[in-house]
Write a protein that holds these residues in place. Structure first.
Motif, PDB file in Angstrom:
ATOM      1  N   GLY A 145       0.833  -1.191   0.000  1.00 38.41           N
ATOM      2  CA  GLY A 145       0.000   0.000   0.000  1.00 38.41           C
ATOM      3  C   GLY A 145       0.871   1.245   0.000  1.00 38.41           C
ATOM      4  O   GLY A 145       1.738   1.403   0.861  1.00 38.41           O
ATOM      5  N   LEU A 146       0.647   2.121  -0.967  1.00 35.73           N
ATOM      6  CA  LEU A 146       1.459   3.323  -1.115  1.00 35.73           C
ATOM      7  C   LEU A 146       0.659   4.549  -0.681  1.00 35.73           C
ATOM      8  O   LEU A 146      -0.479   4.752  -1.115  1.00 35.73           O
ATOM      9  N   LEU A 147       1.268   5.359   0.154  1.00 35.42           N
ATOM     10  CA  LEU A 147       0.671   6.629   0.559  1.00 35.42           C
ATOM     11  C   LEU A 147       1.407   7.731  -0.197  1.00 35.42           C
ATOM     12  O   LEU A 147       2.512   8.113   0.168  1.00 35.42           O
ATOM     13  N   GLY A 148       0.795   8.192  -1.274  1.00 34.13           N
ATOM     14  CA  GLY A 148       1.434   9.150  -2.163  1.00 34.13           C
ATOM     15  C   GLY A 148       1.766   8.498  -3.480  1.00 34.13           C
ATOM     16  O   GLY A 148       2.501   7.495  -3.525  1.00 34.13           O
ATOM     17  N   LEU A 149       1.209   9.043  -4.560  1.00 33.18           N
ATOM     18  CA  LEU A 149       1.394   8.453  -5.894  1.00 33.18           C
ATOM     19  C   LEU A 149       1.919   9.500  -6.881  1.00 33.18           C
ATOM     20  O   LEU A 149       1.461   9.603  -8.013  1.00 33.18           O
ATOM     21  N   GLY A 150       2.918  10.259  -6.414  1.00 37.88           N
ATOM     22  CA  GLY A 150       3.607  11.182  -7.301  1.00 37.88           C
ATOM     23  C   GLY A 150       4.686  10.451  -8.073  1.00 37.88           C
ATOM     24  O   GLY A 150       4.617   9.229  -8.258  1.00 37.88           O
ATOM     25  N   ALA A 151       5.704  11.183  -8.495  1.00 38.82           N
ATOM     26  CA  ALA A 151       6.756  10.588  -9.323  1.00 38.82           C
ATOM     27  C   ALA A 151       7.462   9.443  -8.602  1.00 38.82           C
ATOM     28  O   ALA A 151       7.730   8.388  -9.191  1.00 38.82           O
ATOM     29  N   ILE A 152       7.750   9.622  -7.313  1.00 44.51           N
ATOM     30  CA  ILE A 152       8.454   8.575  -6.563  1.00 44.51           C
ATOM     31  C   ILE A 152       7.546   7.383  -6.316  1.00 44.51           C
ATOM     32  O   ILE A 152       7.928   6.233  -6.535  1.00 44.51           O
ATOM     33  N   GLY A 153       6.336   7.648  -5.847  1.00 41.93           N
ATOM     34  CA  GLY A 153       5.405   6.562  -5.567  1.00 41.93           C
ATOM     35  C   GLY A 153       5.113   5.717  -6.789  1.00 41.93           C
ATOM     36  O   GLY A 153       5.074   4.482  -6.715  1.00 41.93           O
ATOM     37  N   GLN A 154       4.928   6.373  -7.925  1.00 39.01           N
ATOM     38  CA  GLN A 154       4.628   5.613  -9.143  1.00 39.01           C
ATOM     39  C   GLN A 154       5.845   4.836  -9.636  1.00 39.01           C
ATOM     40  O   GLN A 154       5.705   3.735 -10.174  1.00 39.01           O
ATOM     41  N   ARG A 155       7.023   5.392  -9.440  1.00 34.71           N
ATOM     42  CA  ARG A 155       8.240   4.658  -9.823  1.00 34.71           C
ATOM     43  C   ARG A 155       8.373   3.390  -8.968  1.00 34.71           C
ATOM     44  O   ARG A 155       8.687   2.306  -9.471  1.00 34.71           O
ATOM     45  N   PHE A 156       8.132   3.546  -7.667  1.00 29.10           N
ATOM     46  CA  PHE A 156       8.192   2.391  -6.769  1.00 29.10           C
ATOM     47  C   PHE A 156       7.116   1.372  -7.145  1.00 29.10           C
ATOM     48  O   PHE A 156       7.355   0.154  -7.131  1.00 29.10           O
ATOM     49  N   ALA A 157       5.928   1.861  -7.471  1.00 25.44           N
ATOM     50  CA  ALA A 157       4.824   0.970  -7.833  1.00 25.44           C
ATOM     51  C   ALA A 157       5.172   0.106  -9.037  1.00 25.44           C
ATOM     52  O   ALA A 157       4.844  -1.083  -9.081  1.00 25.44           O
ATOM     53  N   LYS A 158       5.850   0.703  -9.998  1.00 16.07           N
ATOM     54  CA  LYS A 158       6.228  -0.049 -11.199  1.00 16.07           C
ATOM     55  C   LYS A 158       7.169  -1.191 -10.852  1.00 16.07           C
ATOM     56  O   LYS A 158       7.045  -2.308 -11.381  1.00 16.07           O
ATOM     57  N   MET A 159       8.110  -0.939  -9.949  1.00 15.03           N
ATOM     58  CA  MET A 159       9.045  -1.989  -9.535  1.00 15.03           C
ATOM     59  C   MET A 159       8.336  -3.069  -8.723  1.00 15.03           C
ATOM     60  O   MET A 159       8.608  -4.269  -8.897  1.00 15.03           O
ATOM     61  N   ALA A 160       7.431  -2.650  -7.846  1.00  8.43           N
ATOM     62  CA  ALA A 160       6.695  -3.626  -7.048  1.00  8.43           C
ATOM     63  C   ALA A 160       5.818  -4.504  -7.937  1.00  8.43           C
ATOM     64  O   ALA A 160       5.723  -5.722  -7.733  1.00  8.43           O
ATOM     65  N   ASP A 161       5.189  -3.894  -8.919  1.00  7.99           N
ATOM     66  CA  ASP A 161       4.369  -4.659  -9.866  1.00  7.99           C
ATOM     67  C   ASP A 161       5.226  -5.671 -10.623  1.00  7.99           C
ATOM     68  O   ASP A 161       4.818  -6.817 -10.836  1.00  7.99           O
ATOM     69  N   ALA A 162       6.434  -5.270 -11.010  1.00 10.27           N
ATOM     70  CA  ALA A 162       7.330  -6.173 -11.735  1.00 10.27           C
ATOM     71  C   ALA A 162       7.733  -7.365 -10.883  1.00 10.27           C
ATOM     72  O   ALA A 162       8.055  -8.439 -11.419  1.00 10.27           O
ATOM     73  N   MET A 163       7.700  -7.193  -9.558  1.00  9.89           N
ATOM     74  CA  MET A 163       8.021  -8.281  -8.638  1.00  9.89           C
ATOM     75  C   MET A 163       6.820  -9.187  -8.375  1.00  9.89           C
ATOM     76  O   MET A 163       6.926 -10.146  -7.622  1.00  9.89           O
ATOM     77  N   GLY A 164       5.697  -8.853  -8.974  1.00 12.07           N
ATOM     78  CA  GLY A 164       4.501  -9.678  -8.780  1.00 12.07           C
ATOM     79  C   GLY A 164       3.673  -9.269  -7.584  1.00 12.07           C
ATOM     80  O   GLY A 164       2.798 -10.033  -7.142  1.00 12.07           O
ATOM     81  N   MET A 165       3.896  -8.078  -7.064  1.00 14.10           N
ATOM     82  CA  MET A 165       3.097  -7.606  -5.939  1.00 14.10           C
ATOM     83  C   MET A 165       1.819  -6.939  -6.435  1.00 14.10           C
ATOM     84  O   MET A 165       1.768  -6.387  -7.539  1.00 14.10           O
TER      85      MET A 165
END
Length: 315
Positions: A145-165
């Motif tokens: 769960g991400l609190l904040g979906l700006g440039a950093i949050g979305q970058r992290f989200a992309k990596m987490a998604d790539a890990m199958g999360m």
């Protein structure tokens, strides 16, 4: 020659190239308000590039020519934006300049907590071999769960998604999110997340967002990662949750008071991984933030010059 005050000891050469027509004045690595006020009075800068320390009304009033305060990075909580607005001073930030660096630090802290990297390293160096007794946490298939979906949050989200999360996030200002981020409310973040990662700016409204009440709503064994601002977390509540085992581990890169003083209760806690607010401190981010801050200064000053000329023409 007009001056630009940098609340730090240096700027990237690429940034200095952009500012070659200005006298760049450095305040040092740990400037106090008194230091900044004295330098502002001495040099009357047209711009301040903020790296360290805080810029409040006293500093602004010491520089009558000040037109813009530019953050060397994305977080502007160390700048009194209300005071700046009242004085007609623009506040700008190098948004996204350190997004990759901070997102990678967040992922590193998440993995360190899930895989017990730090305690296992210490055990190995002490001569132990814990293969038969240790179980790490697999992140694939779990929810972050991400609190904040700006440039950093979305970058992290992309990596987490790539890990199958599974990625869920809360940000009332985010629009046009990629399909792999599910926008949810805060209650869903607390209820469904196996890991919570903070990527939002610090405001009066969200100070202490992660506290005893919200932590209690989280799943037992949740992992907490904070690469944003220390004020988002009630540190005493987080420490209690780690000690009780409700929080499996915490990876922290920012703190309520920085630098962290000796004897801080987080020190020595095996399941808290600490780093000294260096998420955005990479050689690449250093250049990106410096150039971004310098460009913002130049753009604001150029716009102000044009506006002033037009006003003169009108009169």
């Amino acid at each position: 020659m007009s001056a630009i005050l940098v609340t730090g000891a240096d700027l990237a050469p690429q940034a200095l190239d952009l500012l070659q027509d200005f006298d760049v004045v450095y305040a040092g690595k740990t400037p106090t308000e008194a230091d900044l006020v004295a330098l502002a009075r001495q040099h009357d800068p047209v711009a301040i590039i903020v790296r360290y320390g805080k810029v409040g009304p006293a500093v602004m009033d010491a520089a009558p020519s000040l037109r813009v305060i530019s953050k060397h990075g994305s977080g502007t909580d160390t700048i009194d934006k209300v005071a700046a607005k009242a004085r007609g001073i623009e506040v700008v930030a190098a948004v996204g300049a350190n997004a990759a660096a901070v997102a990678e630090q967040a992922l590193a802290l998440l993995l360190a907590c899930a895989k017990s990297v730090v305690p296992l390293d210490a055990r190995m160096h002490a001569g132990h071999w814990d293969k038969a007794t240790h179980k790490s946490l697999e992140l694939g298939g779990r929810t972050v769960g991400l609190l904040g979906l700006g440039a950093i949050g979305q970058r992290f989200a992309k990596m987490a998604d790539a890990m199958g999360m599974r990625v869920i996030g809360f940000d009332p200002y985010a629009k046009d999110l990629p399909a792999y981020i599910a926008s949810v409310d805060l209650e869903t973040i607390w209820r469904e997340s196996d890991a919570v990662s903070l990527h939002c700016p610090l405001t009066d409204e969200n100070r202490g967002l992660l506290n005893a009440d919200t932590l209690a709503k989280c799943k037992p064994g949740v992992i907490v990662v904070n690469t944003a601002r220390g004020g988002l977390v009630d540190e005493a509540a987080l420490l209690a949750a780690v000690r009780s085992g409700h929080v499996r581990g915490a990876g922290l890169d920012s703190f309520a008071v920085e630098p962290m003083a000796a004897g801080h209760p987080f020190q020595g806690q095996e399941r808290i991984v600490l780093s000294p607010h260096i998420g955005g401190v990479t050689s690449d981010a250093y250049v990106n933030m410096g150039v971004g801050a310098a460009r913002n200064v130049m753009e604001v000053l150029a716009r102000r010059t044009v506006t002033a000329a037009e006003n003169v023409g009108v009169t």
